[in-house]
Write a protein that holds these residues in place. Structure first.
Motif, PDB file in Angstrom:
ATOM      1  N   ALA A  79      -6.287   6.963   2.460  1.00 54.27           N
ATOM      2  CA  ALA A  79      -7.662   6.758   2.004  1.00 54.27           C
ATOM      3  C   ALA A  79      -8.422   5.836   2.959  1.00 54.27           C
ATOM      4  O   ALA A  79      -9.587   6.089   3.291  1.00 54.27           O
ATOM      5  CB  ALA A  79      -7.666   6.170   0.590  1.00 54.27           C
ATOM      6  N   LEU A 100       0.833  -1.193   0.000  1.00 50.77           N
ATOM      7  CA  LEU A 100       0.000   0.000   0.000  1.00 50.77           C
ATOM      8  C   LEU A 100       0.869   1.246   0.000  1.00 50.77           C
ATOM      9  O   LEU A 100       1.855   1.321   0.715  1.00 50.77           O
ATOM     10  CB  LEU A 100      -0.910   0.035   1.232  1.00 50.77           C
ATOM     11  N   THR A 101       0.459   2.219  -0.789  1.00 43.58           N
ATOM     12  CA  THR A 101       1.156   3.500  -0.783  1.00 43.58           C
ATOM     13  C   THR A 101       0.634   4.322   0.396  1.00 43.58           C
ATOM     14  O   THR A 101      -0.382   3.986   1.013  1.00 43.58           O
ATOM     15  CB  THR A 101       0.887   4.269  -2.089  1.00 43.58           C
ATOM     16  N   GLU A 136      -2.872   5.398  -0.299  1.00 46.28           N
ATOM     17  CA  GLU A 136      -3.847   4.319  -0.084  1.00 46.28           C
ATOM     18  C   GLU A 136      -4.135   4.141   1.405  1.00 46.28           C
ATOM     19  O   GLU A 136      -5.289   3.960   1.804  1.00 46.28           O
ATOM     20  CB  GLU A 136      -3.336   3.020  -0.699  1.00 46.28           C
ATOM     21  N   LYS A 137      -3.089   4.202   2.217  1.00 40.33           N
ATOM     22  CA  LYS A 137      -3.295   4.085   3.666  1.00 40.33           C
ATOM     23  C   LYS A 137      -4.107   5.267   4.178  1.00 40.33           C
ATOM     24  O   LYS A 137      -4.990   5.114   5.021  1.00 40.33           O
ATOM     25  CB  LYS A 137      -1.948   3.995   4.390  1.00 40.33           C
ATOM     26  N   VAL A 169      -7.777   7.749  -5.468  1.00 39.44           N
ATOM     27  CA  VAL A 169      -7.506   6.462  -4.816  1.00 39.44           C
ATOM     28  C   VAL A 169      -8.757   5.941  -4.123  1.00 39.44           C
ATOM     29  O   VAL A 169      -9.089   4.759  -4.217  1.00 39.44           O
ATOM     30  CB  VAL A 169      -6.328   6.580  -3.825  1.00 39.44           C
ATOM     31  N   GLU A 211     -11.055   4.361  -6.514  1.00 40.24           N
ATOM     32  CA  GLU A 211     -10.590   3.050  -6.980  1.00 40.24           C
ATOM     33  C   GLU A 211     -10.764   1.966  -5.927  1.00 40.24           C
ATOM     34  O   GLU A 211     -10.912   0.792  -6.257  1.00 40.24           O
ATOM     35  CB  GLU A 211      -9.118   3.132  -7.381  1.00 40.24           C
ATOM     36  N   MET A 212     -10.720   2.341  -4.654  1.00 41.65           N
ATOM     37  CA  MET A 212     -10.845   1.365  -3.563  1.00 41.65           C
ATOM     38  C   MET A 212     -12.320   1.189  -3.237  1.00 41.65           C
ATOM     39  O   MET A 212     -12.886   1.948  -2.477  1.00 41.65           O
ATOM     40  CB  MET A 212     -10.100   1.853  -2.314  1.00 41.65           C
TER      41      MET A 212
END
Length: 87
Positions: free
Chosen positions: A20, A13-14, A17-18, A49, A52-53
């Protein structure tokens, strides 16, 4: 998802992403003050992001939250803003 698979996914995870995941866990109302501190570009990246998640396994969410708590517990203190005003 098996624990070993979860660890592999989490390490990939970037930071965005974390973030988000944390923002989603906090919810709109609680995340609003944090989002106000971000630039327009950072918000765009974060929203991309988040779009997308679609969903995240609870184990992954717990892992991100544990990492967050670990990082803030490394600090010697946390400064709280006085949101209630002066007594």
């Amino acid at each position: 998802m098996a624990a070993n698979q979860l660890m592999v996914v989490e390490t990939r995870l970037t930071g965005v992403e974390k973030t988000a995941i944390l923002i989603n866990v906090l919810g709109r109302e609680m995340a609003a003050p944090l989002l106000k501190e971000l630039s327009d570009e950072e918000i765009r990246k974060l929203m991309d992001v988040m779009g997308e998640m679609r969903k995240a396994p609870i184990g992954l969410i717990n892992s991100v939250l544990k990492e967050f708590l670990s990082k803030i517990s490394e600090r010697s203190e946390i400064i709280f803003e006085n949101l209630l005003g002066t007594p």
